[in-house]
Design an enzyme around this catalytic site. Structure first.
Site, PDB file in Angstrom:
ATOM      1  CB  CYS A 211      63.427 -18.352  59.448  1.00 50.86           C
ATOM      2  SG  CYS A 211      63.927 -17.146  58.204  1.00 50.86           S
ATOM      3  CB  CYS A 214      62.761 -19.689  54.625  1.00 50.37           C
ATOM      4  SG  CYS A 214      63.943 -20.146  55.891  1.00 50.37           S
ATOM      5  CB  CYS A 233      67.414 -18.621  59.128  1.00 53.25           C
ATOM      6  SG  CYS A 233      66.571 -19.784  58.038  1.00 53.25           S
ATOM      7  CB  CYS A 236      66.869 -17.971  54.070  1.00 52.68           C
ATOM      8  SG  CYS A 236      66.346 -17.049  55.525  1.00 52.68           S
ATOM      9  CG  ASP A 358      43.139 -13.795  78.908  1.00 45.87           C
ATOM     10  OD1 ASP A 358      43.414 -14.472  79.917  1.00 45.87           O
ATOM     11  OD2 ASP A 358      43.336 -14.178  77.748  1.00 45.87           O
TER      12      ASP A 358
HETATM   13 ZN   LIG Z   1      65.189 -18.452  56.826  1.00 40.42          ZN
END
Ligand SMILES: [Zn+2]
Length: 449
Positions: A211, A214, A233, A236, A358
């Site tokens: 997330c 958070c 999430c 939150c 690369d």
């Molecule tokens: Zn969250």
């Protein structure tokens, strides 16, 4: 108009005219020169029409072409960059080609593919009406830096932007940007409902599993591809977005999808393509285009520039797709694996400047899921690297054929009949298309190579 801006435009127009007189395709060059002499050169143009911009790691050329086709079909005079000259200097060149001597750009709309990292600089100088944001994946790390840096750049721009923002609700990297400016009421999310190939566990490597608000690990109901899917999430509550447009009943066999209760047939059959169509549909809806135009575009329009481009060669069918990063390559492999019957793959890998030197990204491609792949041909400046990569996935090395020369690789690919797929990275895609066309024309003119 200030004297400096007037000089910028006149100088630029003369440069374009001179290049044309010399029979040269002006390309990016005039924009580059203009940018060098005047960092604010974009401000010298007078653009009074609305601008629609398309950005994101994968799919922006296709979505820009589809939207341009819809706007043009709707009778609008548009200016666009269909070949994807999508940096600040490319857009500057485009405007220079289309403006008068006073810098006035005459069109109903500008529909502009714009590189993610160039969104802030271009649209701090040009007045953007709608930004379509498709997805964020790791891409060309040499040039762009980490994907998070890129997201934060676009986020900073969106913090003060109040125009339309069309966002992929199923990509946490994109969906988070809907919260960048709480005062912007013009956020339009799109989503694609679970399709038949969705999985409960991630199928390929992806970004954004945590997330952004958070740092808690995101919970997925399902994955459509890479890190795109239905997520939330648990801490939150980020995610669980109610999209304005939800594409439903994706059927890859017809192929078709449903939007706002109406079924649309499509020209291609991958989930990746369906997400592009979801973005196109959502943006087109903002401009109230006729449904008949949408039906016609989704069913018949082809971009034909190496983005899911089909060729019929000598009795075999070949689908060519550009892949600049693991997600793009995985998508083509998924389309290939989802098709029944045996098939063969051509992989063309270059490591020129525009590709990034690369090529370690090929180790993030999921080759272990090959389904009925009889033979692999590799080509490009890094033909051996990609061959080794495929061998290390457990694929039978006796079935891998390496031809650094593209014409030899193409001839080898078509030495057998049946369904073929080709993946080519950025600077490889046009030479690959050219080699296929050369081979096709040789065959059709009866001249055996
Ligand atoms: Zn969250």
């Amino acid at each position: 108009m200030s004297l400096k801006n007037a000089f910028t435009i006149i100088f630029g127009k003369l440069m374009v005219k001179t290049l044309h007189l010399l029979g040269r395709d002006a390309g990016n060059f005039p924009g580059l020169v203009l940018w060098t002499i005047n960092k604010d050169c974009l401000k010298a143009f007078k653009v009074d029409c609305p601008i629609v911009a398309v950005t994101g790691t994968n799919g922006k050329t296709s979505v820009t072409n589809y939207l341009s086709h819809i706007f043009a079909s709707g009778g609008k005079k548009i200016i666009t960059n269909p070949e994807g000259n999508n940096l600040d200097t490319g857009i500057c060149s485009l405007l220079l080609n289309h403006c008068d001597m006073r810098g006035r750009v005459h069109a109903d709309y500008l529909v502009l593919e714009t590189d993610e990292s160039h969104v802030p600089v271009v649209y701090s100088k040009l007045n953007l009406q709608t930004l379509v944001l498709l997805n964020f994946f790791r891409d060309q790390l040499d040039r762009n830096g980490e994907v998070e840096t890129l997201i934060l750049k676009v986020k900073k721009f969106l913090e003060t932007f109040e125009g339309n923002v069309v966002l992929n609700a199923d990509d946490p990297n994109v969906a988070r940007l809907g919260l960048a400016n709480p005062n912007n009421k013009n956020i339009h999310y799109f989503s694609v409902d679970r399709y038949q190939g969705a999985t409960d566990k991630p199928y390929e490597v992806g970004e954004g599993k945590f997330c952004p608000f958070c740092d808690t690990e995101l919970v997925y109901d399902y994955y459509q591809y890479s890190h795109i899917g239905k997520f939330h999430c648990p801490k939150c509550g980020f995610g669980n977005i109610e999209p304005e447009v939800e594409i439903k009943n994706v059927d890859l066999t017809v192929p078709s999808f449903e939007a706002d209760g109406e079924t649309y047939k499509t020209a291609h059959n991958s989930i990746y393509y369906m997400y592009n169509m979801a973005a196109v549909y959502t943006a087109a809806k903002l401009y109230n285009f006729d449904k008949a135009i949408l039906h016609d575009t989704f069913e018949h329009f082809e971009v034909n520039n190496g983005r899911l481009e089909r060729f019929e060669v000598d009795g075999s069918s070949l689908l060519v797709n550009l892949a600049k990063n693991p997600v793009g390559a995985n998508m083509t492999l998924r389309v290939m694996n989802e098709q029944a019957g045996s098939k063969e793959l051509l992989f063309v890998l270059n490591d020129n400047l525009a590709d990034g030197h690369d090529v370690s990204w090929i180790w993030d491609i999921n080759f272990s899921v090959f389904n009925n792949v009889d033979r692999v041909v590799t080509s490009g400046t890094r033909a051996y690297d990609i061959a080794i990569r495929i061998k290390c996935s457990g694929y039978d090395p006796d079935k891998i054929f390496v031809y650094p020369d593209l014409d030899e690789a193409t001839a080898s690919l078509f030495s057998t009949k049946g369904d073929k797929f080709a993946i080519a990275n950025y600077t490889a895609i046009q030479p690959t298309r050219a080699a296929i066309k050369r081979y096709k024309s040789l065959k059709e003119n009866g001249e055996e190579k």
